[in-house]
Design an enzyme around this catalytic site. Sequence first.
Site, PDB file in Angstrom:
ATOM      1  N   GLU A 157       0.824  -1.211   0.000  1.00 63.39           N
ATOM      2  CA  GLU A 157       0.000   0.000   0.000  1.00 63.39           C
ATOM      3  C   GLU A 157       0.853   1.253   0.000  1.00 63.39           C
ATOM      4  OE1 GLU A 157      -2.625   2.334  -0.650  1.00 63.39           O
ATOM      5  OE2 GLU A 157      -3.606   0.471  -0.041  1.00 63.39           O
TER       6      GLU A 157
ATOM      7  N   ASP B 143       1.113   4.089  -2.969  1.00 64.00           N
ATOM      8  CA  ASP B 143       0.704   5.470  -2.722  1.00 64.00           C
ATOM      9  C   ASP B 143       1.836   6.448  -2.995  1.00 64.00           C
ATOM     10  OD1 ASP B 143      -1.713   4.459  -1.879  1.00 64.00           O
ATOM     11  OD2 ASP B 143      -1.295   4.695   0.262  1.00 64.00           O
TER      12      ASP B 143
ATOM     13  N   SER C 176      -7.310   2.122  -3.881  1.00 63.78           N
ATOM     14  CA  SER C 176      -6.132   2.605  -3.164  1.00 63.78           C
ATOM     15  C   SER C 176      -5.218   3.373  -4.103  1.00 63.78           C
ATOM     16  CB  SER C 176      -5.365   1.430  -2.551  1.00 63.78           C
ATOM     17  OG  SER C 176      -6.059   0.866  -1.474  1.00 63.78           O
TER      18      SER C 176
ATOM     19  N   VAL D 182     -17.999   8.710 -17.128  1.00 65.93           N
ATOM     20  CA  VAL D 182     -17.842   7.266 -17.342  1.00 65.93           C
ATOM     21  C   VAL D 182     -19.238   6.664 -17.348  1.00 65.93           C
ATOM     22  CG1 VAL D 182     -16.847   5.117 -16.479  1.00 65.93           C
ATOM     23  CG2 VAL D 182     -15.598   7.284 -16.210  1.00 65.93           C
TER      24      VAL D 182
ATOM     25  N   GLY E 238     -23.656  11.257 -16.428  1.00 67.53           N
ATOM     26  CA  GLY E 238     -23.907  11.997 -15.205  1.00 67.53           C
ATOM     27  C   GLY E 238     -23.376  11.238 -14.005  1.00 67.53           C
TER      28      GLY E 238
ATOM     29  N   ASP F  78     -23.059   8.757 -10.932  1.00 65.41           N
ATOM     30  CA  ASP F  78     -23.565   7.434 -10.571  1.00 65.41           C
ATOM     31  C   ASP F  78     -22.758   6.909  -9.391  1.00 65.41           C
ATOM     32  OD1 ASP F  78     -21.234   5.702 -11.625  1.00 65.41           O
ATOM     33  OD2 ASP F  78     -21.791   6.849 -13.395  1.00 65.41           O
TER      34      ASP F  78
END
Length: 670
Positions: free
Chosen positions: A318, A322, A586, A628, A647, A649
Amino acid sequence: MSTMIFMYFIYIVLYASGIAANLSYHVHEKRSIPVWWQRVSRIDPHAFLPLTIALAQQNLEHAEDYLLSVSDPSSPQYAQYWTAEAVAAKFAPSEPTARKVMSWLNQSGIAPAGVRRSKSGGELYMNITAQEAEKLLHTTFYIYKHQLTNKTLAICEKYSVATFVEKYVDFITTTEQFHHGLRRRSFQDPEPRMPSGKSPGHYVELADDSFPFPYLSFGSSVGLLKNKILSDSLPSNCDKLITPDCLRALYHIPVRNTSHPDNSLGIIEFTWVGYLESDLDKFFNIFQPSMVGNRPKFESIDGGFIQTLVPSFAFNGEADLDIEYAMALTHPLNITNYQVGDIWSLGNMNNFLASLDSTYCSAVDPVYDPIYPDPTPANPPLPSGYNSSDCGTHKPTKVISISYAYEEGEFSPAYERRQCLEYLKLGLQGVTVVFASGDHGTATRDGMCGNTVIDSNQISDHEPSYVPTFPSTCPYVTSVGGTQVPANGSVLDAEVAFDTIITSSDGNVSSRLTSAGGFSNVFAVPGYQATATRDYLQRLQNKYTLPVNLNVTGFGSGRGFPDVAANAAAYATAVNGKLVKVYGTSASAPVFASVIAWINDARLNMGKQPVGFVNPVLYANPQVLNDVAKGSNYDCANLPAYHASSGWDPVTGLGTPNFDRMLDLFLQLS
């Protein structure tokens, strides 16, 4: 008049007037005890319990209006942020609130001499017997033992307060931890574990010699406001492997030689998670050789450290992901690595928030949160627990990215509302807080159906339901969902909703990863989002059959998430000396945070303030994002849950960032 004299005055007045102690009570908080606490026995009625009563903050009914005044693009006060001191003063509990709660304590037999008020004025402290505490709160205390640390704690599953003081009490906690029987661990048995709210991650190993395209060197720097893609030719194979070049091409992220000295981006990691320096250099050597040797600024909170004792994907993946991508996408901007929690007690968001806001320190709850100072003794070569508590000792960066997601039902609603208010306060100070939405659609982290619905402060069993994630459901953060380049597509093609099946190396276990999204059961839909969620629900009802196990109280009325999205599939990441493909939101969170950091840089160079809480601007101007409209997330039965559409979602939010359009918009604002 001193606080002590004031308390005695209240006590004398009440005694002289003969007010009866026969008061009506109401359950103030009911909580589900986390699975890591196991009930042992009733508490000794004569044992002393230190109680903390957090007084209700004032002006909460205006809090959202305050935030919108500095974050709504139509507001004349847009970007006129508050200081931390001004925020603290605006919400500090009032003197009438303190008097009301003191009157309740006195009517309940708690003498003023036994009550102390904090320096900030926000808390009342007392040390009373368990028997007195049970009588005061109409509850029963039990001793619970933590299954991982062997620490024991006095916990009540619910408590009540007098009806007339209910609106004056924020929450009540006991900080008593009984440390007898604390086990000393050997160096061979450090019990390393993932922070709460985080699964070990999702990756596929990638042999270095299978890397599908050559390294592309940086182009020359261009002007402040215009973007330059890394290479004259577009990167290929981004549907199979995401690199910094792919992200720059997808979202028009710029390349710069300089950054504003006041700009900043923070990445939060919780012990035992930490990056490896050798992994950063391996990544930079492949994608950006000039950055070899660069490191993020390190800030330790509550004993936080960069863990290298147990190298593994679970603990390094992780942080490597990052920091490698945040540094690559924002170079030469300085990145801050906030490392939270010591080697024994770990750390979480409440510990981090308390390090920024001293008025929040009493909200650190021993049932849910690590408590510092940590009394765990040293066990060489392992150090002792952190012997202090970082309360208001750190400053926030202008953008903060957090790649962690909890299930909303893991905490009590009161706990979540209190934490959510801290994100609002950061927004008032001009800080952008970005959270990953999660990777399991509408299911739990284990892919299971939810069976808990939260209604107000009550927790009850319910039929299987969708599982929203927190803090993404807090309306004062920016939640980032996931997308991916379509199969056999290029960076010029519209992305689709993140949906990937990961198979274990032996081929026996597979897991479906999809963008987490849905509606909160705790937080109402905020005004800035109301039109977007209403329009989506209308489209959903017109085109699809409503999900069969959508048994949630928040559907149609709860805060919708995510707000935006970014690519979440197959990130080339150096972890433990190997190049692997990493999946999940992540990755999406630091990418979106990097885009915001560059927009801040441009505004700062023009003498403007950073963008702060961006949601009101983005919902009012959805055209600055790449919509998307294909794909869906999935539920616990591996069936489509919510569908992406034109729009907003609850799969990909408003869409993915378009740096050029976003920059033009934010530079037009004051």
